[in-house]
Design a protein around this motif. Structure first.
Motif, PDB file in Angstrom:
ATOM      1  N   ARG A  88      56.643  41.253  61.850  1.00 41.02           N
ATOM      2  CA  ARG A  88      56.695  42.181  60.729  1.00 41.02           C
ATOM      3  C   ARG A  88      56.335  41.462  59.429  1.00 41.02           C
ATOM      4  NH1 ARG A  88      61.714  43.535  61.057  1.00 41.02           N
ATOM      5  NH2 ARG A  88      61.406  45.342  62.412  1.00 41.02           N
ATOM      6  N   ASN A  89      56.880  40.247  59.248  1.00 41.17           N
ATOM      7  CA  ASN A  89      56.581  39.481  58.034  1.00 41.17           C
ATOM      8  C   ASN A  89      55.109  39.103  57.975  1.00 41.17           C
ATOM      9  OD1 ASN A  89      59.238  39.561  57.153  1.00 41.17           O
ATOM     10  ND2 ASN A  89      59.781  37.615  58.116  1.00 41.17           N
ATOM     11  N   TYR A  90      54.550  38.721  59.119  1.00 39.35           N
ATOM     12  CA  TYR A  90      53.132  38.376  59.161  1.00 39.35           C
ATOM     13  C   TYR A  90      52.274  39.580  58.784  1.00 39.35           C
ATOM     14  CZ  TYR A  90      48.506  37.345  61.049  1.00 39.35           C
ATOM     15  OH  TYR A  90      47.158  37.187  61.192  1.00 39.35           O
ATOM     16  N   THR A  91      52.613  40.733  59.353  1.00 41.69           N
ATOM     17  CA  THR A  91      51.859  41.953  59.062  1.00 41.69           C
ATOM     18  C   THR A  91      51.969  42.324  57.590  1.00 41.69           C
ATOM     19  OG1 THR A  91      52.222  42.780  61.313  1.00 41.69           O
ATOM     20  CG2 THR A  91      51.603  44.401  59.638  1.00 41.69           C
ATOM     21  N   GLU A  92      53.189  42.227  57.046  1.00 37.40           N
ATOM     22  CA  GLU A  92      53.410  42.582  55.644  1.00 37.40           C
ATOM     23  C   GLU A  92      52.692  41.603  54.716  1.00 37.40           C
ATOM     24  OE1 GLU A  92      54.592  44.293  52.127  1.00 37.40           O
ATOM     25  OE2 GLU A  92      54.592  45.105  54.165  1.00 37.40           O
ATOM     26  N   ASN A  93      52.777  40.302  55.028  1.00 35.94           N
ATOM     27  CA  ASN A  93      52.119  39.297  54.196  1.00 35.94           C
ATOM     28  C   ASN A  93      50.600  39.449  54.241  1.00 35.94           C
ATOM     29  OD1 ASN A  93      54.523  38.128  53.362  1.00 35.94           O
ATOM     30  ND2 ASN A  93      54.541  36.617  55.013  1.00 35.94           N
ATOM     31  N   LYS A  94      50.072  39.759  55.414  1.00 39.91           N
ATOM     32  CA  LYS A  94      48.629  39.965  55.543  1.00 39.91           C
ATOM     33  C   LYS A  94      48.198  41.203  54.765  1.00 39.91           C
ATOM     34  CE  LYS A  94      44.872  40.164  58.921  1.00 39.91           C
ATOM     35  NZ  LYS A  94      44.124  41.209  58.189  1.00 39.91           N
ATOM     36  N   ARG A  95      48.993  42.266  54.869  1.00 40.50           N
ATOM     37  CA  ARG A  95      48.674  43.495  54.130  1.00 40.50           C
ATOM     38  C   ARG A  95      48.688  43.225  52.629  1.00 40.50           C
ATOM     39  NH1 ARG A  95      50.574  47.084  51.035  1.00 40.50           N
ATOM     40  NH2 ARG A  95      52.549  45.965  50.887  1.00 40.50           N
ATOM     41  N   ARG A  96      49.691  42.476  52.172  1.00 42.98           N
ATOM     42  CA  ARG A  96      49.782  42.171  50.746  1.00 42.98           C
ATOM     43  C   ARG A  96      48.631  41.278  50.300  1.00 42.98           C
ATOM     44  NH1 ARG A  96      54.846  39.082  47.994  1.00 42.98           N
ATOM     45  NH2 ARG A  96      53.972  37.370  49.202  1.00 42.98           N
ATOM     46  N   ALA A  97      48.291  40.261  51.122  1.00 49.16           N
ATOM     47  CA  ALA A  97      47.186  39.362  50.777  1.00 49.16           C
ATOM     48  C   ALA A  97      45.864  40.126  50.714  1.00 49.16           C
ATOM     49  CB  ALA A  97      47.098  38.231  51.801  1.00 49.16           C
ATOM     50  N   ASP A  98      45.671  41.043  51.650  1.00 48.41           N
ATOM     51  CA  ASP A  98      44.441  41.846  51.648  1.00 48.41           C
ATOM     52  C   ASP A  98      44.368  42.715  50.392  1.00 48.41           C
ATOM     53  OD1 ASP A  98      43.688  40.778  54.038  1.00 48.41           O
ATOM     54  OD2 ASP A  98      44.335  42.479  55.264  1.00 48.41           O
ATOM     55  N   ARG A  99      45.497  43.299  50.007  1.00 46.72           N
ATOM     56  CA  ARG A  99      45.497  44.157  48.819  1.00 46.72           C
ATOM     57  C   ARG A  99      45.264  43.336  47.556  1.00 46.72           C
ATOM     58  NH1 ARG A  99      46.126  49.177  47.398  1.00 46.72           N
ATOM     59  NH2 ARG A  99      47.116  49.763  45.426  1.00 46.72           N
ATOM     60  N   ILE A 100      45.881  42.165  47.485  1.00 46.34           N
ATOM     61  CA  ILE A 100      45.661  41.280  46.332  1.00 46.34           C
ATOM     62  C   ILE A 100      44.181  40.924  46.224  1.00 46.34           C
ATOM     63  CG2 ILE A 100      46.039  38.925  45.484  1.00 46.34           C
ATOM     64  CD1 ILE A 100      48.931  39.172  46.433  1.00 46.34           C
ATOM     65  N   SER A 101      43.571  40.623  47.363  1.00 41.99           N
ATOM     66  CA  SER A 101      42.143  40.272  47.364  1.00 41.99           C
ATOM     67  C   SER A 101      41.285  41.437  46.892  1.00 41.99           C
ATOM     68  CB  SER A 101      41.734  39.849  48.781  1.00 41.99           C
ATOM     69  OG  SER A 101      40.352  39.560  48.841  1.00 41.99           O
ATOM     70  N   ILE A 139      42.213  44.064  45.031  1.00 40.74           N
ATOM     71  CA  ILE A 139      42.471  44.344  43.613  1.00 40.74           C
ATOM     72  C   ILE A 139      41.752  43.316  42.736  1.00 40.74           C
ATOM     73  CG2 ILE A 139      44.236  44.352  41.806  1.00 40.74           C
ATOM     74  CD1 ILE A 139      46.151  45.605  43.783  1.00 40.74           C
ATOM     75  N   SER A 140      41.802  42.057  43.138  1.00 42.52           N
ATOM     76  CA  SER A 140      41.132  40.997  42.366  1.00 42.52           C
ATOM     77  C   SER A 140      39.627  41.233  42.313  1.00 42.52           C
ATOM     78  CB  SER A 140      41.434  39.625  42.978  1.00 42.52           C
ATOM     79  OG  SER A 140      42.808  39.310  42.869  1.00 42.52           O
ATOM     80  N   MET A 141      39.049  41.644  43.437  1.00 35.44           N
ATOM     81  CA  MET A 141      37.620  41.963  43.464  1.00 35.44           C
ATOM     82  C   MET A 141      37.310  43.145  42.541  1.00 35.44           C
ATOM     83  SD  MET A 141      35.738  39.993  45.445  1.00 35.44           S
ATOM     84  CE  MET A 141      34.367  41.000  46.033  1.00 35.44           C
ATOM     85  N   GLU A 142      38.173  44.147  42.557  1.00 41.75           N
ATOM     86  CA  GLU A 142      37.965  45.330  41.711  1.00 41.75           C
ATOM     87  C   GLU A 142      38.065  44.959  40.233  1.00 41.75           C
ATOM     88  OE1 GLU A 142      37.059  49.268  40.929  1.00 41.75           O
ATOM     89  OE2 GLU A 142      37.256  48.439  42.946  1.00 41.75           O
ATOM     90  N   ILE A 143      39.050  44.126  39.880  1.00 42.41           N
ATOM     91  CA  ILE A 143      39.200  43.682  38.488  1.00 42.41           C
ATOM     92  C   ILE A 143      37.967  42.908  38.054  1.00 42.41           C
ATOM     93  CG2 ILE A 143      40.501  42.156  36.939  1.00 42.41           C
ATOM     94  CD1 ILE A 143      43.014  42.873  38.578  1.00 42.41           C
ATOM     95  N   SER A 144      37.506  42.004  38.901  1.00 39.50           N
ATOM     96  CA  SER A 144      36.313  41.222  38.594  1.00 39.50           C
ATOM     97  C   SER A 144      35.109  42.128  38.368  1.00 39.50           C
ATOM     98  CB  SER A 144      36.039  40.235  39.742  1.00 39.50           C
ATOM     99  OG  SER A 144      34.917  39.434  39.472  1.00 39.50           O
ATOM    100  N   LYS A 174      41.463  32.514  37.937  1.00 37.30           N
ATOM    101  CA  LYS A 174      40.801  31.927  39.117  1.00 37.30           C
ATOM    102  C   LYS A 174      40.413  32.976  40.164  1.00 37.30           C
ATOM    103  CE  LYS A 174      45.445  30.895  40.845  1.00 37.30           C
ATOM    104  NZ  LYS A 174      46.392  29.838  41.251  1.00 37.30           N
ATOM    105  N   SER A 175      41.243  33.989  40.340  1.00 40.46           N
ATOM    106  CA  SER A 175      40.970  34.985  41.387  1.00 40.46           C
ATOM    107  C   SER A 175      39.980  36.052  40.956  1.00 40.46           C
ATOM    108  CB  SER A 175      42.283  35.651  41.817  1.00 40.46           C
ATOM    109  OG  SER A 175      43.174  34.702  42.340  1.00 40.46           O
ATOM    110  N   TRP A 176      39.573  36.036  39.678  1.00 43.38           N
ATOM    111  CA  TRP A 176      38.667  37.077  39.182  1.00 43.38           C
ATOM    112  C   TRP A 176      37.238  36.572  39.001  1.00 43.38           C
ATOM    113  CZ3 TRP A 176      42.478  38.894  34.798  1.00 43.38           C
ATOM    114  CH2 TRP A 176      43.637  39.416  35.414  1.00 43.38           C
ATOM    115  N   ASP A 177      36.986  35.349  39.410  1.00 46.30           N
ATOM    116  CA  ASP A 177      35.620  34.822  39.372  1.00 46.30           C
ATOM    117  C   ASP A 177      35.051  34.945  40.785  1.00 46.30           C
ATOM    118  OD1 ASP A 177      33.252  33.545  39.014  1.00 46.30           O
ATOM    119  OD2 ASP A 177      34.104  31.556  38.582  1.00 46.30           O
ATOM    120  N   ASN A 178      34.506  36.114  41.072  1.00 56.78           N
ATOM    121  CA  ASN A 178      34.079  36.424  42.437  1.00 56.78           C
ATOM    122  C   ASN A 178      32.572  36.600  42.568  1.00 56.78           C
ATOM    123  OD1 ASN A 178      36.700  36.537  43.726  1.00 56.78           O
ATOM    124  ND2 ASN A 178      37.073  38.358  42.497  1.00 56.78           N
ATOM    125  N   GLY A 179      31.829  36.028  41.640  1.00 52.86           N
ATOM    126  CA  GLY A 179      30.380  36.090  41.748  1.00 52.86           C
ATOM    127  C   GLY A 179      29.726  37.242  41.015  1.00 52.86           C
TER     128      GLY A 179
END
Length: 205
Positions: free
Chosen positions: A53-66, A68-73, A187-192
């Motif tokens: 459950r923790n792995y699934t939740e952490n992966k879901r959160r990491a994917d969403r962070i990624s 959102i960061s791409m969208e902000i960039s 750092k997470s908003w410099d996506n090319g």
């Protein structure tokens, strides 16, 4: 009593008591061992479920962070491109027209997307750039939340900065764009995307 114990019946009786006692002890220990084994297996199963459950939740959160960061960039890049366009056409424009152009240029950061400006990911269509940063702050790890909050504060202040109304030249645009790059550098908003890796002195590098 010794006569009784040494008699055939006494020996049989004591043997029966001993065997019964040993049997009862062994049965009790087996039941205890079985119960302990079952509890240990249930505990391991619960640990495994929690880990999954923790792995699934952490992966879901990491994917969403990624995402959102791409969208902000993407929103930052789009705003920078629009600002550069305004800078190239600002000469001779009336003050009211310049303000309208600046408002439109900053729309990817200040407002949700519209029919004339699509999001990178459809799920963020109803988010402004500021809302995306606020969302990112809430789901990021504790160590990053302060930095993201500082970016949110700086960007929200820059978008409503009264100096926007005083912009009159391409140089003013470049100065404003430089501040935007400087205050939103993360750092997470410099996506090319265009201009997200530029500097304050050369915002349209």
């Amino acid at each position: 009593i010794w006569t009784f114990l040494n008699s055939n019946f006494g020996l049989w009786f004591m043997s029966a008591v001993f065997v019964t006692g040993i049997g009862s002890f062994i049965s009790t220990q087996q039941a205890i061992n079985k119960e302990n084994k079952q509890k240990a297996e249930e505990k391991q199963q619960k640990i495994k479920i929690d880990e999954e459950r923790n792995y699934t939740e952490n992966k879901r959160r990491a994917d969403r962070i990624s995402r959102i960061s791409m969208e902000i960039s993407y929103r930052l890049s789009t705003a920078m491109i629009k600002l550069e366009t305004v800078g190239n056409m600002i000469d001779g424009k009336r003050k009211e027209n310049v303000e309208a152009l600046m408002t439109e240029a900053l729309a990817p950061l200040s407002r949700p997307t519209t029919s004339t400006f699509s999001p990178l990911f459809p799920e963020f269509a109803n988010y402004s750039g500021l809302a995306l940063i606020a969302e990112l702050q809430t789901i990021s790890i504790l160590g990053n939340q302060s930095d993201i909050n500082n970016k949110l504060t700086a960007l929200s202040g820059l978008i409503v900065d009264p100096r926007i109304r005083e912009i009159r030249s391409k140089g003013d645009i470049e100065k404003f764009a430089g501040e935007l790059i400087e205050k939103t550098r993360y750092k997470s908003w410099d996506n090319g995307f265009y201009y997200t890796d530029c500097s304050k002195s050369r915002p349209f590098c």
